[in-house]
Design a protein around this motif. Sequence first.
Motif, short mmCIF file in Angstrom:
data_model
loop_
_atom_site.label_atom_id
_atom_site.label_comp_id
_atom_site.label_asym_id
_atom_site.label_seq_id
_atom_site.Cartn_x
_atom_site.Cartn_y
_atom_site.Cartn_z
N LYS A 1 0.86 -1.19 0.00
CA LYS A 1 0.00 0.00 0.00
C LYS A 1 0.89 1.23 0.00
CE LYS A 1 -4.25 -1.66 1.95
NZ LYS A 1 -5.18 -1.73 3.04
N PHE B 1 1.31 5.35 0.60
CA PHE B 1 0.71 6.48 1.32
C PHE B 1 1.42 7.77 0.95
CE2 PHE B 1 0.01 2.68 3.85
CZ PHE B 1 -1.37 2.75 4.02
N GLN B 2 0.62 8.82 0.76
CA GLN B 2 1.15 10.15 0.44
C GLN B 2 1.28 10.93 1.75
OE1 GLN B 2 1.87 10.48 -2.79
NE2 GLN B 2 0.84 8.53 -3.21
N TYR C 1 4.33 -1.69 2.70
CA TYR C 1 3.92 -0.29 2.49
C TYR C 1 5.03 0.54 1.85
CZ TYR C 1 6.59 0.99 6.75
OH TYR C 1 7.57 1.20 7.67
N LYS D 1 -5.03 16.62 0.70
CA LYS D 1 -5.08 15.41 -0.14
C LYS D 1 -4.24 14.27 0.41
CE LYS D 1 -5.90 17.60 -4.61
NZ LYS D 1 -5.10 18.42 -5.50
N ASP E 1 -2.43 11.38 2.85
CA ASP E 1 -2.95 10.38 3.79
C ASP E 1 -2.60 10.76 5.22
OD1 ASP E 1 -4.06 8.37 1.93
OD2 ASP E 1 -1.99 8.36 1.19
N ALA E 2 -1.48 11.49 5.38
CA ALA E 2 -1.09 11.97 6.71
C ALA E 2 -0.16 13.16 6.54
CB ALA E 2 -0.39 10.88 7.51
N HIS F 1 -11.12 12.94 9.13
CA HIS F 1 -10.61 12.64 7.78
C HIS F 1 -9.12 12.90 7.60
CE1 HIS F 1 -14.80 12.26 6.82
NE2 HIS F 1 -15.03 13.48 7.26
N HIS F 2 -8.50 13.60 8.56
CA HIS F 2 -7.09 13.96 8.40
C HIS F 2 -6.36 13.77 9.72
CE1 HIS F 2 -8.18 15.95 4.62
NE2 HIS F 2 -9.22 16.43 5.27
N LEU G 1 -1.57 5.22 10.60
CA LEU G 1 -1.84 4.76 9.22
C LEU G 1 -2.08 3.25 9.20
CD1 LEU G 1 0.75 6.87 7.17
CD2 LEU G 1 -1.73 6.92 6.86
N GLN H 1 -5.54 2.54 10.63
CA GLN H 1 -6.61 3.00 9.73
C GLN H 1 -6.76 2.12 8.51
OE1 GLN H 1 -8.60 6.09 9.88
NE2 GLN H 1 -7.96 5.78 11.97
N HIS H 2 -5.62 1.64 7.97
CA HIS H 2 -5.64 0.94 6.69
C HIS H 2 -5.36 -0.56 6.83
CE1 HIS H 2 -5.90 4.75 4.47
NE2 HIS H 2 -5.14 5.21 5.43
#
Length: 361
Positions: free
Chosen positions: A3, A5-6, A37, A68, A70-71, A273-274, A309, A312-313
């Motif tokens: 996965k 992540f940005q 990841y 925008k 992910d974290a 959301h953030h 992260l 959450q994922h």
Amino acid sequence: MTKTFQIAVFEGDGIGPEIMAPTVDLLSALAKASDAYELTFHTVNAGAQHYADTGVSLPARSLETARKADAILLSAMGLPSIRYPDGTEISPQIELRKALHLFAGVRPVRITPGQPTPLKLADDKIVDFVLIRESTEGLFYSQGSRDVRGDEAYETLRITRDTSEKLFRFALKLAQQRKTKGRGPGRVTCVDKANVFSAFAFFREIFDAEAAKYPDLTADHAYVDATALWMVEKPWTFDVMVTENMFGDILSDLGAGLMGGLGLAPSADIGEHHALFQPCHGSAPDIAGQGLANPFAMILSAAMMLDWLGEQHGVAAMCADAARLQAAVDEAIRTRDTVTRDLGGTASTKGAVAALSGKLL
Ligand code: ATP
């Protein structure tokens, strides 16, 4: 499956870039060593120096990248010498909290063996609690809107049902997670001043209503003044504490003091959301540019990001790396091996991170 992540990176001011650069290198190396990841970092502008250079403290494009991502990983920001015309300091981190509705300020307080705490702790007393500070309203609500009427000045304390419910749910769920991991008894303490202020009686009522939905947890209350005393007298009795913005601001510095200073205190600001991860300390202009800054609060904040992260994922490898990172920092503090001057060592910022890297990779 890997996965990706940005991550939005705010390097900050003063010692900010010095502690961020090796942290990003270490995170990149951990991700590279994992097939679960990948992390892609996007460095964006903001802060006091950016304001001095351009007249803008938080550019719209930086906010958009943060929105925008992910974290968000944010280093120390602000410089006492650079201020807005009204005299207040540049603090894009507060703007980000409001813009992204990061209502839960998470401030873990852990005292691990060897940590330079001012407390005298018996061996069987383990200090490991989390203070959750509401971060978008409370007594910070009227921040920036000066209300001085002749010889009188006013601020507004705002408590809303919506944010308070989200905040308490967050605190209660965190206590459940900690209980599952064996890190706490499953107790949440609402810290307020409900005996004096009706706004805090309202805050407490909302807490009680939410807590009633979690019969597996213990919910109780404490007044903020007594809490300050107990944090010094018996800090091992706390598990999760949840409080208003201003009370949380003050108690989190007390928590950092118990941990032996700001150089070891990480934090997160989390919304629905953030999420943003940042050391508790400021930009320490007195030591900037000398390679003396302790990078551990930044690294522990990065570990909180990996853990968040991962949770959450559903990427267990990220939670495992977060735990390894935290354990490596704990070990360095315990042995005082390759630590910076504030911890009694002689290592540079980069040297302290390189030593962690050597242990982990
Ligand atoms: P702010 O109001 O922006 O949070 P502050 O007034 O609390 O900032 P800091 O910049 O955090 O002040 O610095 C307080 C003291 O702690 C300074 O002497 C600074 O050198 C020291 N300090 C802060 N962070 C670190 C660190 N990571 N490593 C070593 N010393 C630090």
